[in-house]
Write a protein that holds these residues in place. Structure first.
Motif, PDB file in Angstrom:
ATOM      1  N   ALA A   1       2.324  38.710  21.774  1.00  0.00           N
ATOM      2  CA  ALA A   1       3.621  39.385  21.809  1.00  0.00           C
ATOM      3  C   ALA A   1       4.728  38.397  22.144  1.00  0.00           C
ATOM      4  O   ALA A   1       5.817  38.430  21.542  1.00  0.00           O
ATOM      5  CB  ALA A   1       3.589  40.520  22.834  1.00  0.00           C
ATOM      6  N   SER A   2       4.459  37.489  23.089  1.00  0.00           N
ATOM      7  CA  SER A   2       5.459  36.481  23.468  1.00  0.00           C
ATOM      8  C   SER A   2       5.792  35.566  22.291  1.00  0.00           C
ATOM      9  O   SER A   2       6.957  35.196  22.092  1.00  0.00           O
ATOM     10  CB  SER A   2       4.949  35.641  24.644  1.00  0.00           C
ATOM     11  OG  SER A   2       4.721  36.453  25.773  1.00  0.00           O
ATOM     12  N   ILE A   3       4.768  35.196  21.524  1.00  0.00           N
ATOM     13  CA  ILE A   3       5.005  34.337  20.352  1.00  0.00           C
ATOM     14  C   ILE A   3       5.909  35.041  19.351  1.00  0.00           C
ATOM     15  O   ILE A   3       6.859  34.457  18.813  1.00  0.00           O
ATOM     16  CB  ILE A   3       3.665  33.947  19.692  1.00  0.00           C
ATOM     17  CG1 ILE A   3       2.887  33.002  20.616  1.00  0.00           C
ATOM     18  CG2 ILE A   3       3.896  33.276  18.337  1.00  0.00           C
ATOM     19  CD1 ILE A   3       1.467  32.723  20.157  1.00  0.00           C
ATOM     20  N   ARG A   4       5.632  36.302  19.098  1.00  0.00           N
ATOM     21  CA  ARG A   4       6.465  37.047  18.141  1.00  0.00           C
ATOM     22  C   ARG A   4       7.902  37.192  18.669  1.00  0.00           C
ATOM     23  O   ARG A   4       8.863  37.161  17.893  1.00  0.00           O
ATOM     24  CB  ARG A   4       5.854  38.424  17.877  1.00  0.00           C
ATOM     25  CG  ARG A   4       4.569  38.362  17.054  1.00  0.00           C
ATOM     26  CD  ARG A   4       4.861  37.820  15.671  1.00  0.00           C
ATOM     27  NE  ARG A   4       3.691  37.790  14.828  1.00  0.00           N
ATOM     28  CZ  ARG A   4       3.098  36.687  14.385  1.00  0.00           C
ATOM     29  NH1 ARG A   4       3.584  35.496  14.752  1.00  0.00           N
ATOM     30  NH2 ARG A   4       2.049  36.752  13.609  1.00  0.00           N
ATOM     31  N   GLU A   5       8.057  37.326  19.981  1.00  0.00           N
ATOM     32  CA  GLU A   5       9.399  37.381  20.555  1.00  0.00           C
ATOM     33  C   GLU A   5      10.136  36.064  20.344  1.00  0.00           C
ATOM     34  O   GLU A   5      11.315  36.052  19.980  1.00  0.00           O
ATOM     35  CB  GLU A   5       9.323  37.710  22.048  1.00  0.00           C
ATOM     36  CG  GLU A   5       8.954  39.145  22.350  1.00  0.00           C
ATOM     37  CD  GLU A   5       8.986  39.477  23.827  1.00  0.00           C
ATOM     38  OE1 GLU A   5       8.802  40.646  24.185  1.00  0.00           O
ATOM     39  OE2 GLU A   5       9.215  38.561  24.643  1.00  0.00           O
ATOM     40  N   GLN A   6       9.452  34.957  20.578  1.00  0.00           N
ATOM     41  CA  GLN A   6      10.068  33.648  20.371  1.00  0.00           C
ATOM     42  C   GLN A   6      10.491  33.455  18.919  1.00  0.00           C
ATOM     43  O   GLN A   6      11.468  32.758  18.639  1.00  0.00           O
ATOM     44  CB  GLN A   6       9.100  32.537  20.791  1.00  0.00           C
ATOM     45  CG  GLN A   6       8.855  32.464  22.293  1.00  0.00           C
ATOM     46  CD  GLN A   6       7.749  31.490  22.654  1.00  0.00           C
ATOM     47  OE1 GLN A   6       7.318  30.695  21.829  1.00  0.00           O
ATOM     48  NE2 GLN A   6       7.278  31.560  23.894  1.00  0.00           N
ATOM     49  N   GLN A   7       9.758  34.083  18.018  1.00  0.00           N
ATOM     50  CA  GLN A   7      10.081  33.976  16.594  1.00  0.00           C
ATOM     51  C   GLN A   7      11.115  35.004  16.147  1.00  0.00           C
ATOM     52  O   GLN A   7      11.504  35.023  14.983  1.00  0.00           O
ATOM     53  CB  GLN A   7       8.797  34.125  15.765  1.00  0.00           C
ATOM     54  CG  GLN A   7       7.795  33.000  15.993  1.00  0.00           C
ATOM     55  CD  GLN A   7       6.458  33.267  15.331  1.00  0.00           C
ATOM     56  OE1 GLN A   7       6.061  34.426  15.127  1.00  0.00           O
ATOM     57  NE2 GLN A   7       5.740  32.207  14.984  1.00  0.00           N
ATOM     58  N   GLY A   8      11.526  35.860  17.069  1.00  0.00           N
ATOM     59  CA  GLY A   8      12.521  36.878  16.747  1.00  0.00           C
ATOM     60  C   GLY A   8      11.961  38.081  16.018  1.00  0.00           C
ATOM     61  O   GLY A   8      12.715  38.917  15.500  1.00  0.00           O
ATOM     62  N   ASN A   9      10.643  38.197  15.964  1.00  0.00           N
ATOM     63  CA  ASN A   9       9.991  39.324  15.289  1.00  0.00           C
ATOM     64  C   ASN A   9       9.707  40.399  16.336  1.00  0.00           C
ATOM     65  O   ASN A   9       8.581  40.574  16.810  1.00  0.00           O
ATOM     66  CB  ASN A   9       8.703  38.858  14.618  1.00  0.00           C
ATOM     67  CG  ASN A   9       8.108  39.913  13.709  1.00  0.00           C
ATOM     68  OD1 ASN A   9       8.448  41.096  13.807  1.00  0.00           O
ATOM     69  ND2 ASN A   9       7.221  39.494  12.818  1.00  0.00           N
ATOM     70  N   TRP A  10      10.757  41.133  16.697  1.00  0.00           N
ATOM     71  CA  TRP A  10      10.679  42.054  17.829  1.00  0.00           C
ATOM     72  C   TRP A  10       9.795  43.269  17.550  1.00  0.00           C
ATOM     73  O   TRP A  10       9.103  43.761  18.445  1.00  0.00           O
ATOM     74  CB  TRP A  10      12.081  42.503  18.224  1.00  0.00           C
ATOM     75  CG  TRP A  10      12.944  41.344  18.597  1.00  0.00           C
ATOM     76  CD1 TRP A  10      13.917  40.750  17.852  1.00  0.00           C
ATOM     77  CD2 TRP A  10      12.856  40.593  19.817  1.00  0.00           C
ATOM     78  NE1 TRP A  10      14.462  39.679  18.517  1.00  0.00           N
ATOM     79  CE2 TRP A  10      13.841  39.555  19.722  1.00  0.00           C
ATOM     80  CE3 TRP A  10      12.088  40.681  20.960  1.00  0.00           C
ATOM     81  CZ2 TRP A  10      14.044  38.637  20.741  1.00  0.00           C
ATOM     82  CZ3 TRP A  10      12.286  39.765  21.982  1.00  0.00           C
ATOM     83  CH2 TRP A  10      13.253  38.756  21.869  1.00  0.00           C
TER      84      TRP A  10
END
Length: 624
Positions: A528-537
């Motif tokens: 989930a943190s990786i997707r947040e860093q990528q802006g894929n909320w």
């Protein structure tokens, strides 16, 4: 000679005994006073009355006499109380407070008209001094006689024209819940004395805490705007309106007011600078940037130009690291850094800006070699303070971790720890070194270092150390092998190096190879943190929801619920879902450290706090 010696000794003895007796008269028996207070607070008034009478006879203090009378009245010893009041009135040349006690007694006897007469006698007999007026008014307020306190303060200017009682009168109106009158007298106060503005703001804040229907702020704003139109020369009104806007985080409206004052020649630059900092700290980036731009437009003649230039650049970087949609891209931001350093000069005063630029080069642009060159050059700047140099060296060590040169990083970290034993930077570097040990798979050593850091004076460092120590401890001894934890640490190192795809692949392998390991919920949280860093909320929310569904009672469940609420509140624009997740955290994890934050956001979404008012868009029109 002998007779003279006896005479002197007798005189000294008499003085000593007399002084001792006087001291005994003036100083109360502390234990007796404490017991009297205990009886009074427990409402055992008859026993308290006996003790207060003795204390009064010993000290002759009006303080104890007032308590004595109150206890007599409350214990229905009304005849004794009246007798004591009449006896005291014969001796007292300042009888105002005694008349109030008599009025209380008369009300207790069911004689309201006679009581009102005594209250009026109190007002008429008070001595014309600020202390006496304030003391009597406070007694009125303590007895619930608000109208008498108001009458007293309205009379005060006639008796003492040089004294201003508007603040005290406003306090009376606060007791009466007469907010319109309270605002009026407070505005009269700041009109004549702008220095009293902080005191007024504190009093108004007390009223706002009683604001059940959220109408007082709007009422005060409307009153202030009306005054500003009527008396545009009174700048205190503008400052009050700025304070109101700031308290509501309406930074654009506050800035318009502040600029309007500055254009009137009032030298508002320090306040505009402070406003920019407050807005930036609260993620009001656009408003903060506008404030900095206004200061920069004044040119280098402004004493705030240099600081505004630096802080604006660092704010752009903060906007970028926070992942704001309007943030500049990494290449654009690098160009801005280069331009800022050209304007400011590559010198010691720009060390903070250089630090941020090095972070961008390393982690944003994946150009660690440029970052190393920049930091080495900066560490040789003239007049660079030792602490600033150590901050640059810390950043350099981080770059070496990024590039895989871990031994060079360990060497620098060790130097920094040795040179910063007595400050917070030393603990920060110890945490970095312990985390590097975790990345390298040295779990027992890392945990030992982290356990020491749990006692750090920095709450943030202590919390981070405790979190990582618990994580290692919970996952280190569950299997005969430590391979799963080591693989997870390698994924974390890849994330530190901003290699999310490689980290994701490592987490996938771990998830499939050890499906029953306790790290499964941590894997979901990292994804989930990786997707947040990528802006894929939206994808981030799906991984968090999977964690909550499959591991509702594990350690990360409350963290996931808070993060879900935040994502739906701030990124996916779904307040109802956000509210549901905050509520679930409050209900299912009442002991979580996140409860206070979840409750705050839940209440905001429910509408417990003020909504923006029309005043923020009209205030500047009255100021220009």
């Amino acid at each position: 000679m002998k007779q003279f010696t006896i005479l002197v000794f007798s005189t000294l003895l008499a003085c000593f005994v007399g002084g001792w007796q006087l001291s005994a008269q003036q100083n109360p028996d502390v234990s007796k006073a404490q017991l009297a207070n205990k009886y009074y607070n427990s409402r055992i008034y008859d026993k308290a009355a006996e003790l207060y009478e003795q204390l009064y006879e010993t000290t002759k203090s009006p303080h104890y006499f007032e308590f004595y009378l109150t206890c007599l009245i409350e214990s229905d010893q009304l005849e004794v109380a009246e007798k004591e009041i009449k006896r005291a009135l014969r001796k007292n040349d300042n009888p105002a407070t005694l008349y109030v006690q008599w009025a209380v007694l008369l009300k207790k006897q069911g004689l309201p008209e006679e009581a009102d007469q005594k209250l009026q006698q109190a007002i008429q007999s008070v001595k014309p001094s600020r202390n006496d007026y304030t003391r009597l008014a406070n007694i009125f307020l303590s007895k619930g006689e608000y109208a008498c306190a108001e009458q007293l303060y309205l009379k005060a200017p006639q008796v003492m024209p040089d004294e201003n009682f508007n603040y005290e009168l406003g306090r009376v109106y606060l007791y009466q819940r007469n907010y319109s009158r309270m605002f009026a007298v407070y505005l009269d106060l700041i009109r004549t004395d702008e220095k009293s503005l902080p005191r007024m703001e504190s009093a108004v804040q007390s009223a706002f805490r009683l604001d059940v229907d959220h109408s007082l702020r709007k009422q005060l704003q409307a009153t202030v705007l009306e005054r500003m139109q009527r008396e545009p020369e009174v700048t205190a009104y503008n400052r009050l309106l700025i304070w109101l806007f700031l308290s509501e985080k309406k930074y654009a409206s506050a800035l318009r007011q502040q600029i309007a004052l500055d254009k009137r020649g009032l030298e508002e630059e320090p306040m505009i600078m402070q406003l920019a900092r407050i807005a930036g700290q609260n993620q009001g980036y656009n408003d903060a940037l506008k404030a900095y731009d206004y200061l920069l437009a004044k040119g280098k003649t402004s004493s705030y130009w240099y600081a505004a230039k630096q802080e604006r650049m660092n704010l752009l970087y903060q906007q970028y690291t926070d992942g704001m949609p309007e943030a500049l891209s990494a290449p654009e931001l690098a160009g801005q850094f280069e331009a800022a350093l050209a304007d400011l000069g590559f010198e010691a005063g720009a060390s903070r800006l250089i630090l941020n630029y090095s972070q961008l080069l390393t982690f944003g642009l994946q150009q660690p070699d440029r970052s190393i060159d920049l930091l080495l050059r900066a560490m040789n700047m003239e007049q660079l303070e030792a602490f600033a140099k150590d901050e640059l060296k810390t950043a350099l060590a981080d770059v070496y971790v990024f590039t895989g040169d871990v031994w060079e990083a360990i060497f620098l970290y060790s130097q920094l720890i040795e040179d910063n034993k007595m400050n917070e930077l030393g603990d920060e570097v110890k945490l970095k070194k312990a985390r590097l040990g975790y990345y390298m798979g040295e779990m027992s050593w890392a945990k030992a270092q982290l356990d020491v850091l749990k006692a750090s004076t920095s709450k943030l460092i202590a919390n981070d150390a405790m979190e990582l120590s618990l994580f290692i401890g919970n996952n280190m001894n569950l299997d005969t092998t430590s391979i799963p934890l080591q693989l997870f640490a390698k994924a974390d190192l890849l994330l530190f190096r901003h290699q999310p795809d490689a980290a994701w692949a490592m987490l996938d392998s771990l998830q499939q190879a050890y499906p029953f390991h306790s790290l499964q919920d941590d894997i979901l949280y990292r994804k989930a943190s990786i997707r947040e860093q990528q802006g894929n909320w939206r994808d981030a929310a799906l991984w968090l929801e999977k964690l909550v569904a499959e591991y509702p009672w594990d350690l990360l469940a409350d963290d996931a619920l808070l993060e879900l609420g935040n994502v739906y509140r701030t990124k996916l624009n779904d307040p109802e879902k956000a509210k549901a997740y905050y509520l679930k955290l409050l209900e299912d994890h009442s002991g979580s450290v996140h409860v206070e934050q979840a409750r705050k956001y839940f209440r905001e979404l429910r509408g417990d706090f003020d909504q923006p008012s029309a005043a923020e868009t009209t205030g500047d029109e009255t100021s220009n």
